[in-house]
Design a protein around this motif. Sequence first.
Motif, PDB file in Angstrom:
ATOM      1  N   SER A   1      40.697  41.593  46.915  1.00  0.00           N
ATOM      2  CA  SER A   1      39.491  41.555  46.089  1.00  0.00           C
ATOM      3  C   SER A   1      39.047  42.968  45.731  1.00  0.00           C
ATOM      4  CB  SER A   1      38.369  40.830  46.837  1.00  0.00           C
ATOM      5  OG  SER A   1      37.124  40.984  46.183  1.00  0.00           O
ATOM      6  N   ILE A   2      38.295  43.062  44.661  1.00  0.00           N
ATOM      7  CA  ILE A   2      37.777  44.346  44.196  1.00  0.00           C
ATOM      8  C   ILE A   2      36.477  44.717  44.903  1.00  0.00           C
ATOM      9  CG2 ILE A   2      36.269  43.572  42.321  1.00  0.00           C
ATOM     10  CD1 ILE A   2      38.921  46.336  42.113  1.00  0.00           C
ATOM     11  N   LEU A   3      35.963  43.832  45.773  1.00  0.00           N
ATOM     12  CA  LEU A   3      34.624  44.013  46.326  1.00  0.00           C
ATOM     13  C   LEU A   3      34.508  45.162  47.330  1.00  0.00           C
ATOM     14  CD1 LEU A   3      33.522  40.292  46.724  1.00  0.00           C
ATOM     15  CD2 LEU A   3      32.696  41.972  45.065  1.00  0.00           C
ATOM     16  N   ASP A   4      35.614  45.751  47.723  1.00  0.00           N
ATOM     17  CA  ASP A   4      35.506  46.916  48.607  1.00  0.00           C
ATOM     18  C   ASP A   4      35.084  48.166  47.845  1.00  0.00           C
ATOM     19  OD1 ASP A   4      37.944  46.864  47.265  1.00  0.00           O
ATOM     20  OD2 ASP A   4      38.963  48.051  48.793  1.00  0.00           O
ATOM     21  N   ILE A   5      35.280  48.176  46.515  1.00  0.00           N
ATOM     22  CA  ILE A   5      34.924  49.378  45.757  1.00  0.00           C
ATOM     23  C   ILE A   5      33.941  49.119  44.619  1.00  0.00           C
ATOM     24  CG2 ILE A   5      37.010  50.680  46.271  1.00  0.00           C
ATOM     25  CD1 ILE A   5      38.216  49.724  43.707  1.00  0.00           C
ATOM     26  N   ALA A   6      33.641  47.856  44.323  1.00  0.00           N
ATOM     27  CA  ALA A   6      32.716  47.572  43.220  1.00  0.00           C
ATOM     28  C   ALA A   6      32.081  46.205  43.397  1.00  0.00           C
ATOM     29  CB  ALA A   6      33.449  47.637  41.878  1.00  0.00           C
ATOM     30  N   ASP A   7      30.831  46.086  42.947  1.00  0.00           N
ATOM     31  CA  ASP A   7      30.222  44.771  42.823  1.00  0.00           C
ATOM     32  C   ASP A   7      30.850  44.073  41.620  1.00  0.00           C
ATOM     33  OD1 ASP A   7      28.573  45.219  44.998  1.00  0.00           O
ATOM     34  OD2 ASP A   7      26.910  45.958  43.782  1.00  0.00           O
ATOM     35  N   LEU A   8      30.691  42.761  41.558  1.00  0.00           N
ATOM     36  CA  LEU A   8      31.443  41.982  40.573  1.00  0.00           C
ATOM     37  C   LEU A   8      30.550  40.954  39.897  1.00  0.00           C
ATOM     38  CD1 LEU A   8      34.223  41.071  39.360  1.00  0.00           C
ATOM     39  CD2 LEU A   8      34.439  39.572  41.373  1.00  0.00           C
TER      40      LEU A   8
END
Length: 501
Positions: free
Chosen positions: A131-138
């Motif tokens: 998931s992208i959630l380690d570096i950005a909100d979504l």
Amino acid sequence: MLKRILFLFAFVIFHQTYAQETNPKPIERPTPPVSSLGAVKIDGKTINYTAKAGTMPLRNENNEVIAHFGFTSYTKEGGASDRPIMFAYNGGPGSSSFWLHMGLLGPKRIAVDDPNFNKAAPYEIVNNDYSILDIADLVMIDPVGTGLSVPAGEAEFKDFWGVDQDSRSIALFITQYLINEGRMNSPKFLLGESYGTFRNATVMNRLLNQGIAMNGVIMVSAVFDLRTLMFPPDDDIPYIVNFPTYAATAFYHKKVQGNWNNMDSFVQEIRTFTEEEYMPALFKGDQISGADKQAMATKLANYTGTKADYWLKADLKVTASEFFAEFLRDEDKIVGRLDSRYTGHSFDGIAQNGAYDPQSSAISPAYIQGFLHYLHNDLGVSKNQMYTITAGRRPGFNWDWSHAGNGGWGGSMAAINTGPDMAEALTKDPNMKMLVLNGYLDIATVFYGVEHSLNHLGLPKAVKDNITMKYYEAGHMMYTDMASLIKVKEDLSEFIKGALN
């Protein structure tokens, strides 16, 4: 006679009034966002987040509510105000965003048996380690007509179904969401897949012209010039840009004789052949000699695992749908449009075109059922609310392909190109970065078509250098392939971090 006319007139008025009263415009109701807490583990670290799923009122330039706009957002608990935020959507046009949501970006992932046909439920919904959630909100966006998004007030679906209408509403949503959530000063990223990249090109420019600059824009399986997909009459370009993907498909299925170290080296040879031999041959039209035409047909056949006679009968030009049907005809199979790694049984051994897309048939039930289960049971969206997978299911769905930026050469669908919008935004904002993710085995939006489009925008070198191209040995949704999914996450992380420096 006059009485008869008056009677008929009165009857018509009564009938219209009665019809309006008995068939009123449906009352479209909002779906207030439902909040829930969750956690995802990425690289051994647990990230706690707040999820919101529902709709928000979308207002036009006159502050009138024109839609209840659907979205799902994930915000890290305790995240700083300068944490990056990514807005993402799929394509279609008319597709909701659950593919990217449950395949790549969100905290949960649908596990599929790639590249094979999946069995019926139960399906496995797993923690998304990538998931992208380690570096950005979504924020996953569902355009009006998809998901939970519906028109409101005096607006109708047709007011949102078009190239320019769609980009306007998306830009309005992003602007109002940033204001509502206090995120206007956060680093901002767009990510679109398929038609979502076509949309990205207009949205990034529209937002910039309204004073909202993106830090980065990500194109997944891109298309900007519709000619590359449409095969219009007397146009060689679509045949030229599709051929390398036909060849890559043959390489993957081991139908090509030769020694190459890997897919990259093979594709590079095909690029050179296409530019230096295939393209000039097509340009000659019926002026090509019989001997040269035979020689070219033989080369095309050798590179694609097909027969020279087939290419001769096709006048050296084969459409994508024709290739689906022909490539594995001797095995009574067809290959996937979205991902040519996938194969399926043929309905008709003499059919000229592929009857269905094996990749879509193989994974759609898993994605659709898995997402709907997650939406209503994990995110808590009311089970009384219908989530529309695709606007194509709605009566009267019809896309307006005209685009203001293309007014100089008419409005036919085959001539629509949002590349100039993208070029304008990249040139006006030389700090904006762009990442393009390409599947070698994607016959829906071919990688060489993307390269052709980008190479013909006339961008200054300094601006062109802001565009990064990445390639994967998979198709349109390259993230269904585990090796590609891992690489996509690495490429996304590197790009986002780089864009912030």
